[in-house]
Design an enzyme around this catalytic site. Structure first.
Site, PDB file in Angstrom:
ATOM      1  N   HIS A 115       0.815  -1.219   0.000  1.00 35.37           N
ATOM      2  CA  HIS A 115       0.000   0.000   0.000  1.00 35.37           C
ATOM      3  C   HIS A 115       0.841   1.258   0.000  1.00 35.37           C
ATOM      4  O   HIS A 115       2.054   1.213   0.157  1.00 35.37           O
ATOM      5  CB  HIS A 115      -0.974  -0.002   1.180  1.00 35.37           C
ATOM      6  CG  HIS A 115      -0.339  -0.054   2.539  1.00 35.37           C
ATOM      7  ND1 HIS A 115       0.469   0.930   3.033  1.00 35.37           N
ATOM      8  CD2 HIS A 115      -0.425  -0.999   3.519  1.00 35.37           C
ATOM      9  CE1 HIS A 115       0.852   0.619   4.262  1.00 35.37           C
ATOM     10  NE2 HIS A 115       0.339  -0.560   4.575  1.00 35.37           N
ATOM     11  N   CYS A 132       2.799  -4.708   6.765  1.00 30.27           N
ATOM     12  CA  CYS A 132       2.571  -4.569   5.323  1.00 30.27           C
ATOM     13  C   CYS A 132       3.846  -4.108   4.616  1.00 30.27           C
ATOM     14  O   CYS A 132       4.869  -3.890   5.240  1.00 30.27           O
ATOM     15  CB  CYS A 132       1.458  -3.550   5.074  1.00 30.27           C
ATOM     16  SG  CYS A 132      -0.143  -4.066   5.721  1.00 30.27           S
TER      17      CYS A 132
END
Length: 157
Positions: A115, A132
């Site tokens: 992301h 992430c």
């Protein structure tokens, strides 16, 4: 007058890009080098500097450990309304990840994505996520367009 026109054009800019180049057949991440490569067969199409979880060393094993997983996964979903600009999901946890966490009486966690950066982390350090893989907003726009669901992703230490 020109300023108003430029402001209007800026409002038309979209975070959704089109991609018509070679198919991305695999994503490869090298955590130690903080690099991610989009490959078409054996040829690198694009490479990115990345940020990882706030505890970047080692394989993610339990929820909340701040580690980015290591292993073989797939891109399995996308979120066009992500609080992190755009995001594409990684199929963590797999069967082995679940078993490893269960063996120690914990949950493996989940919601691992590639992301962009939310405004609050725009100027933060390199490794700030909960596990992430982070890139710039401009880069996730490109990656979002290039990488299809089902694409294998290999994450190495």
């Amino acid at each position: 007058m020109i300023g108003v026109m430029l402001l209007g054009l800026a409002g038309c800019a979209s975070k959704f890009q089109r991609y018509s180049g070679p198919e991305v057949t695999r994503v490869v991440v090298f955590k130690q080098d903080r690099k991610m490569h989009l490959l078409s067969n054996e040829s690198a199409l694009k490479s990115y500097d990345i940020g990882l979880g706030f505890a970047p060393s080692g394989h993610k094993s339990v929820e909340g450990d701040g580690k980015t997983p290591e292993g073989q996964y797939r891109i399995d979903r996308r979120n066009p309304n992500s609080e992190f600009h755009l995001s594409i999901g990684i199929s963590y946890p797999n069967t082995e990840d679940r078993a490893r966490a269960l063996a120690v009486g914990q949950r493996p966690g989940g919601d691992i994505f590639i992301h962009g950066r939310p405004r609050k982390n725009r100027k933060g350090g390199r490794d700030w996520t909960a596990g992430c893989i982070a890139v710039s907003n401009r880069e996730i726009e490109e990656i979002y367009a290039m990488v299809r669901d089902g694409t294998p992703i290999s994450i190495y230490p």
